[in-house]
Design an enzyme around this catalytic site. Structure first.
Site, PDB file in Angstrom:
ATOM      1  CG  PHE A  81      -3.372  15.428   2.043  1.00 23.71           C
ATOM      2  CD1 PHE A  81      -4.626  14.606   1.567  1.00 23.71           C
ATOM      3  CD2 PHE A  81      -3.507  15.683   0.303  1.00 23.71           C
ATOM      4  CE1 PHE A  81      -5.170  13.743   1.254  1.00 23.71           C
ATOM      5  CE2 PHE A  81      -4.106  14.668  -0.959  1.00 23.71           C
ATOM      6  CZ  PHE A  81      -4.718  14.524   0.390  1.00 23.71           C
ATOM      7  CG  ASP A 127      -4.443   9.078   7.487  1.00 24.42           C
ATOM      8  OD1 ASP A 127      -4.345   9.488   8.216  1.00 24.42           O
ATOM      9  OD2 ASP A 127      -5.716   9.547   6.480  1.00 24.42           O
ATOM     10  CD  GLU A 176      -2.940   1.832  -0.186  1.00 25.44           C
ATOM     11  OE1 GLU A 176      -2.422   1.726  -0.364  1.00 25.44           O
ATOM     12  OE2 GLU A 176      -3.856   1.467   0.897  1.00 25.44           O
ATOM     13  CG  ASP A 177      -0.715   4.760  -1.510  1.00 29.29           C
ATOM     14  OD1 ASP A 177      -1.575   4.173  -0.520  1.00 29.29           O
ATOM     15  OD2 ASP A 177      -1.553   5.581  -2.536  1.00 29.29           O
ATOM     16  NE  ARG A 187      -3.421   7.693  -9.326  1.00 37.47           N
ATOM     17  CZ  ARG A 187      -4.292   7.772  -8.150  1.00 37.47           C
ATOM     18  NH1 ARG A 187      -4.243   7.399  -7.333  1.00 37.47           N
ATOM     19  NH2 ARG A 187      -5.842   7.272  -7.794  1.00 37.47           N
TER      20      ARG A 187
HETATM   21  P1  IMP Z   1      -7.114   5.184   5.363  1.00 36.70           P
HETATM   22  O1  IMP Z   1      -7.931   3.173   5.942  1.00 36.70           O
HETATM   23  O2  IMP Z   1      -7.402   5.990   6.214  1.00 36.70           O
HETATM   24  O3  IMP Z   1      -5.331   4.112   6.243  1.00 36.70           O
HETATM   25  O4  IMP Z   1      -6.349   5.333   3.901  1.00 36.70           O
HETATM   26  C1  IMP Z   1      -6.116   4.658   3.632  1.00 36.70           C
HETATM   27  C2  IMP Z   1      -5.851   5.254   1.967  1.00 36.70           C
HETATM   28  O5  IMP Z   1      -6.157   6.686   2.204  1.00 36.70           O
HETATM   29  C3  IMP Z   1      -4.276   5.788   1.612  1.00 36.70           C
HETATM   30  O6  IMP Z   1      -4.521   4.209   0.928  1.00 36.70           O
HETATM   31  C4  IMP Z   1      -4.498   6.483   0.505  1.00 36.70           C
HETATM   32  O7  IMP Z   1      -5.555   6.383  -0.796  1.00 36.70           O
HETATM   33  C5  IMP Z   1      -5.446   7.708   1.260  1.00 36.70           C
HETATM   34  N1  IMP Z   1      -4.667   8.633   2.157  1.00 36.70           N
HETATM   35  C6  IMP Z   1      -4.223   8.905   3.513  1.00 36.70           C
HETATM   36  N2  IMP Z   1      -3.434   9.294   3.392  1.00 36.70           N
HETATM   37  C7  IMP Z   1      -2.897  10.142   2.267  1.00 36.70           C
HETATM   38  C8  IMP Z   1      -2.399  11.145   1.560  1.00 36.70           C
HETATM   39  O8  IMP Z   1      -1.504  11.924   2.027  1.00 36.70           O
HETATM   40  N3  IMP Z   1      -1.817  11.409   0.186  1.00 36.70           N
HETATM   41  C9  IMP Z   1      -3.125  11.108  -0.343  1.00 36.70           C
HETATM   42  N4  IMP Z   1      -3.728   9.657  -0.588  1.00 36.70           N
HETATM   43  C10 IMP Z   1      -3.991   9.619   1.672  1.00 36.70           C
HETATM   44 MG    MG Z   2      -4.277   3.994  -1.459  1.00 34.44          MG
END
Ligand code: IMP
Ligand code: MG
Length: 179
Positions: A151, A102, A98-99, A164
């Site tokens: 962000f 959060d 995963e990238d 991207r």
């Molecule tokens: P989570 O379920 O909140 O952990 O979300 C993870 C997803 O939220 C990632 O795969 C990203 O697509 C998106 N995301 C969370 N933080 C960022 C950010 O700082 N920039 C861009 N996408 C983010």
């Molecule tokens: Mg993502």
């Protein structure tokens, strides 16, 4: 595009170091196992591609597309599977790529789903971890780097599908998402 970036948080050199380090670690940890690497589209693509080239043991690749975002800068918490795996994960050792982590909701949901489907093990490799954003208990095993609650975009990460293709990770200027 560069003008929309406040500052670079993870440089191309740092990203190379991360891929070398994680690739070596994963190759060691999964020695002798049937490794299945599952990338989460679309954000994983540059990281997945560079990381896999540093993994020196046999491995298979699959992709899933999930989303918990609807074009905004905060997660909705409602995880949707837009493209599921094409193969069975039964008795497989899975590494999800995963990238960014959060809130942790996406990875916690997908990890539990793959375990429920019979995977032998499920771990996560993320390029970026934002631990301050967590709303559920989730800890990725392989972390490229930890960043504050900013962000960020680039190297797969988007804002409204843009940025991207930046080769580094940068903090987006607030005026871009506040306008
Ligand atoms: P989570 O379920 O909140 O952990 O979300 C993870 C997803 O939220 C990632 O795969 C990203 O697509 C998106 N995301 C969370 N933080 C960022 C950010 O700082 N920039 C861009 N996408 C983010
Ligand atoms: Mg993502």
């Amino acid at each position: 595009m560069q003008n929309d970036i406040k500052y670079v948080l993870v440089s191309e050199e740092k990203i190379d170091e991360i891929n070398n380090r994680l690739g070596a670690l994963i190759s060691k940890d999964y020695q002798g196992k049937q490794l299945l690497v599952v990338g989460l589209l679309k954000g994983c693509v540059p990281f997945m591609s560079d990381l896999c080239k540093k993994i020196t043991i046999p491995m298979e690749v699959e992709y899933m597309s999930v989303s918990s975002y609807h074009g905004n800068i905060s997660s909705s918490g409602d995880v949707k599977i837009k493209k599921d795996l094409d193969i069975s994960v039964k008795d497989r050792d899975i590494l999800i790529v995963e990238d960014i982590v959060d809130t942790g909701q996406t990875l916690k949901t997908i990890t539990e789903l793959l375990k429920y489907r019979g995977a032998r093990s499920v771990e996560v490799a993320t390029l970026i971890d934002k631990p301050e954003g967590r709303v559920v208990d989730f800890k990725p095993k392989y972390v490229g780097t930890t960043i504050p609650k900013e962000f960020v975009v680039g190297y797969g990460l988007d804002y409204n599908e843009l940025y991207r293709n930046l080769p580094y990770i940068g903090v987006l200027k607030e005026e871009i998402y506040n306008k």
